[in-house]
Design a protein around this motif. Structure first.
Motif, mmCIF file in Angstrom:
data_model
loop_
_atom_site.group_PDB
_atom_site.id
_atom_site.type_symbol
_atom_site.label_atom_id
_atom_site.label_comp_id
_atom_site.label_asym_id
_atom_site.label_seq_id
_atom_site.Cartn_x
_atom_site.Cartn_y
_atom_site.Cartn_z
ATOM 1 N N GLY A 174 0.932 -1.209 0.176
ATOM 2 C CA GLY A 174 0.006 0.064 -0.015
ATOM 3 C C GLY A 174 0.950 1.173 0.010
ATOM 4 O O GLY A 174 1.811 1.113 -0.871
ATOM 5 N N GLN A 195 -7.081 7.497 5.444
ATOM 6 C CA GLN A 195 -7.700 6.638 4.631
ATOM 7 C C GLN A 195 -7.171 5.152 4.891
ATOM 8 O O GLN A 195 -7.702 4.052 4.070
ATOM 9 C CB GLN A 195 -7.195 6.821 3.120
ATOM 10 C CG GLN A 195 -7.813 8.317 2.798
ATOM 11 C CD GLN A 195 -7.187 8.722 1.569
ATOM 12 O OE1 GLN A 195 -7.082 7.948 0.554
ATOM 13 N NE2 GLN A 195 -7.140 10.123 1.292
ATOM 14 N N ILE A 196 -6.114 4.820 5.522
ATOM 15 C CA ILE A 196 -5.669 3.740 6.043
ATOM 16 C C ILE A 196 -6.199 3.032 7.305
ATOM 17 O O ILE A 196 -6.094 3.439 8.316
ATOM 18 C CB ILE A 196 -4.125 3.484 5.997
ATOM 19 C CG1 ILE A 196 -3.472 4.176 5.006
ATOM 20 C CG2 ILE A 196 -3.513 2.187 6.348
ATOM 21 C CD1 ILE A 196 -2.192 4.535 4.871
ATOM 22 N N ASP A 230 -0.650 -3.365 3.406
ATOM 23 C CA ASP A 230 -1.283 -2.029 3.003
ATOM 24 C C ASP A 230 -2.056 -1.490 4.267
ATOM 25 O O ASP A 230 -2.471 -0.699 4.205
ATOM 26 C CB ASP A 230 -2.438 -2.220 1.831
ATOM 27 C CG ASP A 230 -3.476 -3.277 2.049
ATOM 28 O OD1 ASP A 230 -3.675 -3.750 3.064
ATOM 29 O OD2 ASP A 230 -4.425 -3.180 1.221
ATOM 30 N N MET A 233 -5.893 -0.953 3.275
ATOM 31 C CA MET A 233 -6.212 -0.263 2.204
ATOM 32 C C MET A 233 -7.211 -0.747 1.194
ATOM 33 O O MET A 233 -8.420 -0.364 0.824
ATOM 34 C CB MET A 233 -5.160 0.542 1.571
ATOM 35 C CG MET A 233 -4.612 1.793 2.245
ATOM 36 S SD MET A 233 -3.397 2.580 1.232
ATOM 37 C CE MET A 233 -4.391 3.168 -0.181
#
Length: 235
Positions: A174, A195-196, A230, A233
């Protein structure tokens, strides 16, 4: 005394690739790295200058590696570039160069090294994709196409090589903290982190550890899989 293990890493001079090289060296591998940027001398590390966008340069470098190593236990295709832009303004060169480095070089290395691994009846191939290849991202149609291509390519190759006990898997990072992301402002990094799901940007060594796992006998029954590193994500 155990037999020396050999690994080949493309794009091993910087960022995630550099961490992959370090981790594999720490795990006892003798490592060959293909990149344009010269690497510092280290024990059990061999650097071969190579332009992964150039077919003849890549093929010549691979033959040099095979001549020196004789065998290969692990192949990590990490070399990758970005040439971002909206498709309406994207030039042919931006498309061609990204596909050449990110996808065609994977084909070239896998074609040559898979012959060696198949004859050995052992080996692990790990191709580095991206969550962008899973989710897509505006302004990166070329990059997303190359990284999604790696996933389909790897799953197909895994089916081809399974009967020879050669495993093929994908790691999809990610947003990872590298020299490329250092240029971003702290505010922008904080916005990205929101956003993670895990709430933070990843570290290159976390990707490298995932690669080392897939390379090892601990992953001996894993092939054709995509491991997203990631922070959630792409859930």
């Amino acid at each position: 005394m155990s037999e020396q293990k050999h690994a080949l890493v493309t794009g091993g001079s910087r960022g995630i690739g550099s961490e992959i090289v370090k981790v594999l060296l720490s795990e006892g591998y003798e490592v060959w790295s293909l990149s344009r940027t010269k690497m510092d001398d280290r024990e059990n590390l061999h650097h071969i200058g190579c332009d992964m966008a150039d077919r003849s340069s890549t093929e010549a470098a691979l033959e040099s590696v095979i001549k020196q190593a004789g065998s290969m236990d692990v192949l990590v295709n990490n070399a990758g570039i970005t040439r971002d832009g909206l498709i309406m303004r994207m030039k042919d060169e931006a498309w061609d160069e990204v596909l050449a480095v990110n996808l065609t070089s994977v084909f070239l290395t896998c074609r040559r090294i898979s012959r060696l691994m198949a004859s050995q009846r052992k080996g692990s191939i790990i191709n580095i994709s991206s969550v962008v290849g899973i989710m897509g991202n505006g302004g990166q149609t070329n990059y997303a196409a190359s990284k999604a291509g790696i996933i389909g390519f790897s799953k197909s190759l895994a089916r081809e090589l399974a009967s020879r006990s050669v495993r093929v898997n994908v790691v999809a990072p990610g947003f990872i903290d590298t020299a490329m992301t250092d240029a971003l402002s702290g505010v922008l990094k904080e916005q990205i982190a929101t956003q993670i799901p895990l709430g933070r940007i990843g570290k290159a060594v976390e990707v490298a550890e995932a690669v080392a796992f897939l390379a090892s006998e601990k992953a001996s029954y894993i092939t054709g899989q995509v491991l997203a590193v990631d922070g959630g994500m792409a859930m």
